[in-house]
Design a protein around this motif. Sequence first.
Motif, PDB file in Angstrom:
ATOM      1  N   SER A  93     -16.482  40.115  -8.873  1.00 60.01           N
ATOM      2  CA  SER A  93     -16.271  41.268  -7.995  1.00 60.01           C
ATOM      3  C   SER A  93     -15.987  42.553  -8.772  1.00 60.01           C
ATOM      4  CB  SER A  93     -15.128  40.985  -7.017  1.00 60.01           C
ATOM      5  OG  SER A  93     -13.896  40.920  -7.710  1.00 60.01           O
ATOM      6  N   GLY A  94     -16.262  42.565 -10.061  1.00 57.81           N
ATOM      7  CA  GLY A  94     -16.124  43.794 -10.836  1.00 57.81           C
ATOM      8  C   GLY A  94     -14.922  43.842 -11.759  1.00 57.81           C
ATOM      9  N   MET A  95     -14.137  42.796 -11.793  1.00 58.28           N
ATOM     10  CA  MET A  95     -12.983  42.755 -12.697  1.00 58.28           C
ATOM     11  C   MET A  95     -13.368  41.991 -13.960  1.00 58.28           C
ATOM     12  SD  MET A  95      -9.726  42.050 -10.298  1.00 58.28           S
ATOM     13  CE  MET A  95      -9.145  43.215  -9.107  1.00 58.28           C
ATOM     14  N   ALA A  96     -14.227  42.598 -14.751  1.00 55.80           N
ATOM     15  CA  ALA A  96     -14.733  41.936 -15.955  1.00 55.80           C
ATOM     16  C   ALA A  96     -13.623  41.621 -16.947  1.00 55.80           C
ATOM     17  CB  ALA A  96     -15.803  42.797 -16.607  1.00 55.80           C
ATOM     18  N   TRP A  97     -12.536  42.375 -16.897  1.00 57.48           N
ATOM     19  CA  TRP A  97     -11.426  42.154 -17.825  1.00 57.48           C
ATOM     20  C   TRP A  97     -10.840  40.759 -17.690  1.00 57.48           C
ATOM     21  CZ3 TRP A  97      -6.782  40.829 -15.728  1.00 57.48           C
ATOM     22  CH2 TRP A  97      -6.582  41.149 -14.382  1.00 57.48           C
ATOM     23  N   THR A  98     -11.049  40.109 -16.541  1.00 58.19           N
ATOM     24  CA  THR A  98     -10.465  38.777 -16.336  1.00 58.19           C
ATOM     25  C   THR A  98     -11.043  37.752 -17.304  1.00 58.19           C
ATOM     26  OG1 THR A  98     -12.076  38.292 -14.580  1.00 58.19           O
ATOM     27  CG2 THR A  98      -9.945  39.207 -13.904  1.00 58.19           C
ATOM     28  N   GLU A  99     -12.204  38.052 -17.902  1.00 56.52           N
ATOM     29  CA  GLU A  99     -12.803  37.140 -18.876  1.00 56.52           C
ATOM     30  C   GLU A  99     -11.912  36.977 -20.106  1.00 56.52           C
ATOM     31  OE1 GLU A  99     -16.454  39.125 -19.633  1.00 56.52           O
ATOM     32  OE2 GLU A  99     -17.259  38.722 -17.634  1.00 56.52           O
ATOM     33  N   ASP A 100     -11.079  37.971 -20.386  1.00 53.76           N
ATOM     34  CA  ASP A 100     -10.215  37.941 -21.565  1.00 53.76           C
ATOM     35  C   ASP A 100      -8.878  37.244 -21.325  1.00 53.76           C
ATOM     36  OD1 ASP A 100     -12.205  39.384 -22.772  1.00 53.76           O
ATOM     37  OD2 ASP A 100     -11.131  41.284 -22.756  1.00 53.76           O
ATOM     38  N   PHE A 101      -8.629  36.793 -20.098  1.00 51.20           N
ATOM     39  CA  PHE A 101      -7.331  36.207 -19.752  1.00 51.20           C
ATOM     40  C   PHE A 101      -7.521  34.845 -19.106  1.00 51.20           C
ATOM     41  CE2 PHE A 101      -6.644  40.717 -19.960  1.00 51.20           C
ATOM     42  CZ  PHE A 101      -5.396  40.844 -20.559  1.00 51.20           C
ATOM     43  N   SER A 102      -6.517  33.990 -19.267  1.00 52.29           N
ATOM     44  CA  SER A 102      -6.550  32.693 -18.601  1.00 52.29           C
ATOM     45  C   SER A 102      -6.257  32.871 -17.120  1.00 52.29           C
ATOM     46  CB  SER A 102      -5.504  31.760 -19.224  1.00 52.29           C
ATOM     47  OG  SER A 102      -4.197  32.209 -18.902  1.00 52.29           O
ATOM     48  N   ALA A 103      -6.600  31.858 -16.348  1.00 53.61           N
ATOM     49  CA  ALA A 103      -6.330  31.912 -14.912  1.00 53.61           C
ATOM     50  C   ALA A 103      -4.826  32.056 -14.659  1.00 53.61           C
ATOM     51  CB  ALA A 103      -6.878  30.666 -14.216  1.00 53.61           C
ATOM     52  N   GLY A 104      -4.022  31.372 -15.458  1.00 53.32           N
ATOM     53  CA  GLY A 104      -2.571  31.463 -15.308  1.00 53.32           C
ATOM     54  C   GLY A 104      -2.037  32.856 -15.607  1.00 53.32           C
TER      55      GLY A 104
END
Length: 124
Positions: free
Chosen positions: A34-45
């Motif tokens: 949904s456009g939050m590409a930064w989440t690729e650099d962080f774990s789900a937790g």
Amino acid sequence: MNIVLWVVAGLLAAAFLGAGVMKLTQPKEKLAASGMAWTEDFSAGAIKGIGALEVLGAIGLILPAALDVLPVLVPLAATGLALTMIGAIVVHARRGEWQAIAPGAVLFVLAAFVVWGRFGPYAF
């Protein structure tokens, strides 16, 4: 000025509550799509942790003062949210996501304004 600080705190609370709930309820993959590409650099937790901090910060901007129970928590919550936005700005800058820096910068300035007002001349 007290009314302005309440309005700014309310707007910040709404923004962070919405963003935090989204991070808490959506899976990492859906956030990335949904456009939050930064989440690729962080774990789900870590993403859930950021969401939880945003929700707690939103609550801390309003409830302590509204209930008149430890209103000093309002500027502390605003300080925490300002630091969160500094982190967001750094992450976006490192990733080269320059257009994503502006919303974080605006939220930082608003949170810093609440910190200044509630720790300073317009404390509860």
